[in-house]
Design a protein around this motif. Sequence first.
Motif, PDB file in Angstrom:
ATOM      1  N   LEU A 138       0.761   4.102  -2.874  1.00  0.00           N
ATOM      2  CA  LEU A 138       0.448   5.487  -2.537  1.00  0.00           C
ATOM      3  C   LEU A 138       1.619   6.419  -2.820  1.00  0.00           C
ATOM      4  O   LEU A 138       1.422   7.578  -3.163  1.00  0.00           O
ATOM      5  N   GLY A 139       2.837   5.895  -2.703  1.00  0.00           N
ATOM      6  CA  GLY A 139       4.028   6.688  -2.976  1.00  0.00           C
ATOM      7  C   GLY A 139       4.377   6.751  -4.453  1.00  0.00           C
ATOM      8  O   GLY A 139       5.367   7.372  -4.846  1.00  0.00           O
ATOM      9  N   GLY A 140       3.577   6.097  -5.288  1.00  0.00           N
ATOM     10  CA  GLY A 140       3.829   6.111  -6.735  1.00  0.00           C
ATOM     11  C   GLY A 140       4.953   5.213  -7.174  1.00  0.00           C
ATOM     12  O   GLY A 140       5.528   5.387  -8.237  1.00  0.00           O
ATOM     13  N   ASN A 141       5.291   4.221  -6.325  1.00  0.00           N
ATOM     14  CA  ASN A 141       6.404   3.317  -6.651  1.00  0.00           C
ATOM     15  C   ASN A 141       5.918   1.901  -6.883  1.00  0.00           C
ATOM     16  O   ASN A 141       6.499   0.934  -6.392  1.00  0.00           O
ATOM     17  N   GLU A 142       4.837   1.749  -7.640  1.00  0.00           N
ATOM     18  CA  GLU A 142       4.322   0.408  -7.933  1.00  0.00           C
ATOM     19  C   GLU A 142       5.374  -0.391  -8.667  1.00  0.00           C
ATOM     20  O   GLU A 142       6.019   0.106  -9.576  1.00  0.00           O
ATOM     21  N   GLU A 143       5.541  -1.632  -8.259  1.00  0.00           N
ATOM     22  CA  GLU A 143       6.535  -2.490  -8.905  1.00  0.00           C
ATOM     23  C   GLU A 143       5.868  -3.595  -9.651  1.00  0.00           C
ATOM     24  O   GLU A 143       4.918  -4.144  -9.328  1.00  0.00           O
TER      25      GLU A 143
ATOM     26  N   LEU B 250       0.832  -1.201   0.000  1.00  0.00           N
ATOM     27  CA  LEU B 250       0.000   0.000   0.000  1.00  0.00           C
ATOM     28  C   LEU B 250       0.870   1.256   0.000  1.00  0.00           C
ATOM     29  O   LEU B 250       0.610   2.203  -0.750  1.00  0.00           O
ATOM     30  N   GLN B 251       1.931   1.247   0.792  1.00  0.00           N
ATOM     31  CA  GLN B 251       2.840   2.395   0.840  1.00  0.00           C
ATOM     32  C   GLN B 251       3.499   2.621  -0.503  1.00  0.00           C
ATOM     33  O   GLN B 251       3.604   3.755  -0.981  1.00  0.00           O
ATOM     34  N   ARG B 252       3.918   1.553  -1.177  1.00  0.00           N
ATOM     35  CA  ARG B 252       4.526   1.694  -2.510  1.00  0.00           C
ATOM     36  C   ARG B 252       3.538   2.284  -3.508  1.00  0.00           C
ATOM     37  O   ARG B 252       3.872   3.169  -4.292  1.00  0.00           O
TER      38      ARG B 252
END
Length: 138
Positions: free
Chosen positions: A133-138, A129-131
Amino acid sequence: MEQLLATFHSLNGELNKIHKEACTDVSIQQSTIMHEIQSRNEPSMQETARGLGMDITTFSRQVQTLVNGGYVKRRPYPGDRRIQILSLTDKGSKKVKQIDDEIQKQMNEALASMGEFEQEIIVRSLSQLQRILGGNEE
C-alpha cells in the motif's frame, strides 16, 4: 470482496480505538505526526505533511499545538529560512514512547490467544500489506 471491505472497516475502527486509548494529552492525529517526525531525520514541515498525506494548513495547526505543548521544536532551515525543520523535544520523545508502549501492550494482549506461528503470520502479512500500500513492494 465484501468480506474484505467489512474487515477493513472493522479493523480500522479497532486499531483506532487502541490508538486513542494509548493517547493521553495528545490526539491520534498529533500522535501520528510525532511518530512521523521521530521516524525521519529532522524533516521539514512540507516533507512530514506530504509523508502523512495531510493538508499543510491542518498539519501546521496541529504542529503549532504540539509546539505549544512542548512536544515538538520547529526551527528554520539554515539555507532557506522559509523551510521549517521539525524535531521532537525530550517531552515529545517520552510521549511517543509512552504511546508506543501502550499500543504494544494492547496488541500483545489481543494476540495472546494465538500461537506464536499465527502471530508471526499476521505480523508478516500486515507488514507486506503495508509495503504494498505504501508503494514499497520488494
